[in-house]
Enzyme design. Structure first.
Site: not given
Length: 281
Positions: A53, A204-206, A208, A211-213
């Site tokens: 990371y 990335s449960p939301l 990524g 895209a989470a927002g």
């Protein structure tokens, strides 16, 4: 904060995915540290990182060093890191599952994290050029040597999970695979982990970083259920995952204190069977 278990160790039911704090476009160091400490204030005791990371190959290990800085003087937090991914010039990613590489990567992670043994060390991604048993065998050796306390794998399919658990003599503690409303093809791996009582850590449960927002816009049912409870679609998403099995421990990525604080509150949201069925559909 409610808790769950990874390899018999109690951790918060929601972890913090630290990856967004180190990729290109990352926040400044002060905000990153503030985000980690906001997670701790909410009772988060699982932080997921990896040696790869970083923005590119020139600052490999950036995220591990950041976590080590933020956790100075802090006890009781499981730090899960990974080895087996490499970075190349230009920001690209490659894999290296050779046992000798994984052992060297573990030693480097130990130094960056400033610990004698890594809480949870995960093989980041299968290497097509190296048999799974050889890569996972390196984890078994690291366990036996006391370099790592728990061993996990990431981005494995069901057959690879079973093989890894066999190679580790039943000591596979976790599986970290992508899973979200937009990416549900890891259901078989989740179900297998529930069957074998292995922690399943959705990454990335939301959806990524980018895209989470927009989760509630892309998946209207999550927004509708959220409005009914007065919470965000993101909280609904995490509560939906937690309801799937006691072995599920989501690790939403975050680079802002407010976002991890919102995610952590998902442990208090109880969804009805009817709502869960709607979200599954």
């Amino acid at each position: 904060m409610l808790t769950r278990r990874i390899g018999g160790v109690e951790v918060s039911a929601i972890g913090l995915g630290a990856m967004p704090m180190s990729l290109e476009g990352r926040p400044d160091r002060d905000r990153a540290i503030e985000t980690i400490r906001a997670a701790l204030d909410k009772g988060v005791t699982l932080i997921d990182t990896a040696d790869a990371y970083s923005a590119d190959d020139r600052d490999f290990g950036h995220n591990e060093e950041l976590i080590a800085e933020a956790l100075k003087g802090v006890d009781g937090v499981m730090v899960a890191t990974k080895g087996g991914h490499t970075r190349v010039p230009g920001g690209g990613w490659e894999v290296d599952g050779r046992p000798e590489y994984l052992k060297a990567a573990c030693e480097a992670s130990l130094r960056r994290l400033g610990v004698d043994a890594i809480d949870l060390y995960q093989f980041h991604r299968p290497d097509p050029a190296v048999p799974t048993a050889e890569s996972v065998g390196a984890l078994a050796e690291l366990l036996d040597a006391g370099k790592i306390k728990l061993a996990g794998v990431s981005n494995f399919d069901p057959a690879q999970i079973r093989e890894a658990n066999d190679v580790l003599g039943g000591r596979l503690a976790s599986v970290q695979n992508q899973f979200s409303p937009a990416f549900r093809s890891s259901e078989p791996e989740l179900e297998l982990c529930a069957e074998l009582d292995i922690a399943f850590l959705p990454w990335s449960p939301l959806g990524g970083i980018s895209a989470a927002g927009q989760l509630g816009t892309r998946f209207g049912e999550f927004a509708e259920v959220g409005r009914a409870h007065g919470v965000s679609p993101q909280q609904v998403c995490l509560a939906w995952m937690l309801a799937k099995a006691p072995q599920v421990v989501p690790i939403p990525g975050s680079s802002r204190p407010a976002s991890i604080a919102d995610s952590a509150d998902a442990v208090h949201l109880r969804l009805s069977e009817e709502e869960l069925n709607r979200l599954d559909g």
